[in-house]
Motif scaffolding. Structure first.
Motif, PDB file in Angstrom:
ATOM      1  N   UNK A   1       0.828  -1.209   0.000  1.00 44.84           N
ATOM      2  CA  UNK A   1       0.000   0.000   0.000  1.00 44.84           C
ATOM      3  C   UNK A   1       0.858   1.253   0.000  1.00 44.84           C
ATOM      4  N   UNK A   2       1.937   1.250   0.775  1.00 44.18           N
ATOM      5  CA  UNK A   2       2.834   2.409   0.786  1.00 44.18           C
ATOM      6  C   UNK A   2       3.433   2.658  -0.588  1.00 44.18           C
ATOM      7  N   UNK A   3       3.678   1.602  -1.334  1.00 40.39           N
ATOM      8  CA  UNK A   3       4.239   1.767  -2.684  1.00 40.39           C
ATOM      9  C   UNK A   3       3.293   2.538  -3.590  1.00 40.39           C
TER      10      UNK A   3
ATOM     11  N   UNK B   1       3.352   8.453  -6.627  1.00 38.37           N
ATOM     12  CA  UNK B   1       2.962   9.820  -6.971  1.00 38.37           C
ATOM     13  C   UNK B   1       3.464  10.848  -5.963  1.00 38.37           C
ATOM     14  N   UNK B   2       4.520  10.499  -5.248  1.00 39.54           N
ATOM     15  CA  UNK B   2       5.139  11.453  -4.332  1.00 39.54           C
ATOM     16  C   UNK B   2       4.276  11.840  -3.159  1.00 39.54           C
ATOM     17  N   UNK B   3       3.474  10.898  -2.646  1.00 40.68           N
ATOM     18  CA  UNK B   3       2.563  11.190  -1.546  1.00 40.68           C
ATOM     19  C   UNK B   3       3.084  10.701  -0.199  1.00 40.68           C
ATOM     20  N   UNK B   4       4.256  10.140  -0.185  1.00 40.15           N
ATOM     21  CA  UNK B   4       4.854   9.577   1.042  1.00 40.15           C
ATOM     22  C   UNK B   4       5.573  10.667   1.829  1.00 40.15           C
ATOM     23  N   UNK B   5       4.825  11.673   2.265  1.00 45.71           N
ATOM     24  CA  UNK B   5       5.405  12.869   2.870  1.00 45.71           C
ATOM     25  C   UNK B   5       6.001  12.614   4.247  1.00 45.71           C
TER      26      UNK B   5
ATOM     27  N   UNK C   1       9.719  -5.894   4.403  1.00 44.63           N
ATOM     28  CA  UNK C   1       9.776  -4.451   4.173  1.00 44.63           C
ATOM     29  C   UNK C   1       8.898  -3.771   5.217  1.00 44.63           C
ATOM     30  N   UNK C   2       9.321  -2.609   5.658  1.00 42.35           N
ATOM     31  CA  UNK C   2       8.653  -1.984   6.800  1.00 42.35           C
ATOM     32  C   UNK C   2       7.253  -1.470   6.461  1.00 42.35           C
ATOM     33  N   UNK C   3       6.447  -1.356   7.507  1.00 42.70           N
ATOM     34  CA  UNK C   3       5.131  -0.718   7.460  1.00 42.70           C
ATOM     35  C   UNK C   3       5.214   0.610   8.213  1.00 42.70           C
ATOM     36  N   UNK C   4       4.172   1.447   8.080  1.00 45.58           N
ATOM     37  CA  UNK C   4       4.120   2.717   8.797  1.00 45.58           C
ATOM     38  C   UNK C   4       2.670   3.081   9.106  1.00 45.58           C
ATOM     39  N   UNK C   5       2.507   3.870  10.171  1.00 43.04           N
ATOM     40  CA  UNK C   5       1.179   4.353  10.561  1.00 43.04           C
ATOM     41  C   UNK C   5       1.258   5.846  10.831  1.00 43.04           C
TER      42      UNK C   5
END
Length: 413
Positions: free
Chosen positions: A53-55, A60-64, A96-100
């Motif tokens: 999902x993070x990919x 589109x450069x949304x991983x701010x 591969x890591x996840x994030x919240x």
């Protein structure tokens, strides 16, 4: 230039809107709240997002917040039997890591970014009558409903063939906190999944909120059981006190980490319940206009598997592909149905089946898998990585025969 209207400014609606802008579409989003109102509001979810999902955001450069949000390196599964004693502990590393990232932080910034990149935002609530008027005017080539809460969900009919449940399966209670200490048995950032058989589950999720890194304490309570104390919204301080008392009683190994816990802010709690439901993706409005539902408007799963934001991101990515492939052809009802079915077959079906199964008492073959995972890192790692791609569970986790074959294969490898 094709014009698209998206009603709803959550994970799926904003991600799709920002992606379409980048592809040259004229996009309008309708949001019930301004960025400032979102930042000042109550927490909205738990949103642990895994790598697949993070990919879709990175594309589109949304991983701010990639550098600020804690990198979740795995899942730590614990089973209690009887309640209050840990019977099984399974560290499950992720490849591969996840994030919240707190959606108050994320959605407010994405709304501002959307306008900065040339999108149009109308800040207003939308009723069914409003939606009917918008489609009747014919201003937009495509209208998508991405507002998973509120009256608009009601325009989409429940799909009885794909909806297993007719009542909520868990009472939900969330608290964002500062002050938790690391897990002494596995100090790396991880999601702690603590099952209290027959009663519910406690999740602890490292995250990023408005005031910095935090942990999210999240109870899922079997309805009418001893954990189900969240039928009415509580004062935040009372909510946290009750959360910690239940942690002390049922998962004391987590309570040991909570001596200095405090809420991250005055609106850092959330509670509620809803029925997991799959709805038909196309709604016909009174004037004859058609609208397409997306993400939790049409696939609303219980959060027990942590898939809400993941499914929303994957839906946005799948719908984007279908829109781009459509070119100048009309976005008619047949295309809308095909667009949803493509998403359903690619992501929605597997995650729904897995989530619905996890809401039930664990069957013997799943108990056998978890027991084997406690001593076999290969099994533990595969279990963890299934949270990124739940389609993998179909091959080894979901049925007794598949589990038997897989465990036999691992035993001989």
């Amino acid at each position: 230039m094709r014009r698209v209207l998206i009603v709803g400014a959550g994970q799926s609606g904003l991600q799709l809107g920002l992606s379409l802008l980048a592809e040259g579409y004229d996009v309008t989003i309708m949001s019930a709240r301004t960025p400032d109102e979102i930042r000042r509001g109550w927490v909205m979810s738990t949103q642990a997002m895994f790598s697949a999902a993070l990919d879709t955001e990175r594309q589109y450069g949304l991983n701010l917040w990639q550098e600020q949000s804690p990198r979740i390196e795995g899942l730590h599964v614990s089973l209690s039997a009887p309640p209050g004693q840990r019977a099984l502990r399974i560290p499950c590393p992720l490849d591969r890591y996840a994030q919240s990232t707190d959606q108050r932080l994320k959605m407010a910034a994405w709304l501002e970014l959307f306008e900065q990149r040339g999108g149009t935002v109308h800040y207003q609530g939308v009723t069914t009558a409003d939606l009917d008027g918008l489609t009747r005017l014919g201003r937009y080539d495509l209208t998508i409903v991405a507002a998973g809460k509120g009256d608009l969900v009601g325009v989409f009919d429940r799909d009885p063939q794909r909806s297993v449940y007719t009542a909520p399966q868990r009472g939900l209670a969330v608290a964002y906190v500062h002050g938790m200490t690391p897990d002494p048995l596995w100090p790396v950032p991880h999601v702690s999944f603590n099952a209290v058989p027959g009663l519910g589950e406690l999740f602890v999720i490292p995250g990023l909120t408005l005031s910095g890194p935090c942990e999210i304490l999240f109870w899922e309570a079997v309805p009418d059981g001893p954990l189900d104390l969240w039928k009415e919204r509580r004062d935040p301080a009372e909510h946290l006190k009750l959360t910690l008392e239940l942690v002390r009683q049922y998962t004391p190994w987590i309570h040991e980490r909570c001596a200095d816990v405090e809420l991250t802010d005055g609106r850092a709690t959330l509670s509620g319940r809803y029925t997991p439901t799959v709805r038909r993706p196309v709604a016909k409005l009174p004037s004859g206009g058609l609208v397409l539902g997306m993400a939790d408007v049409v696939v609303a799963n219980d959060p027990i598997t942590g898939q809400g934001s993941n499914t929303a991101a994957k839906c946005a990515s799948s719908y984007l592909g279908s829109i781009l492939e459509r070119g100048d052809q009309p976005f008619d009802g047949e295309w809308m149905t095909q667009t949803f079915e493509r998403f359903w077959e690619g992501a929605g079906q597997a995650v729904t089946a897995w989530t619905n199964a996890m809401l039930q008492p664990l069957p013997p073959h799943v108990q056998q898998i978890l027991g084997a995972a406690s001593t076999n890192p290969t099994i533990a790692r595969r279990f963890a990585n299934g949270f990124s791609d739940p389609n993998d569970f179909q091959d080894w986790f979901m049925t007794p025969d598949a589990a038997e074959r897989y465990l036999a294969l691992v035993a001989t490898s």
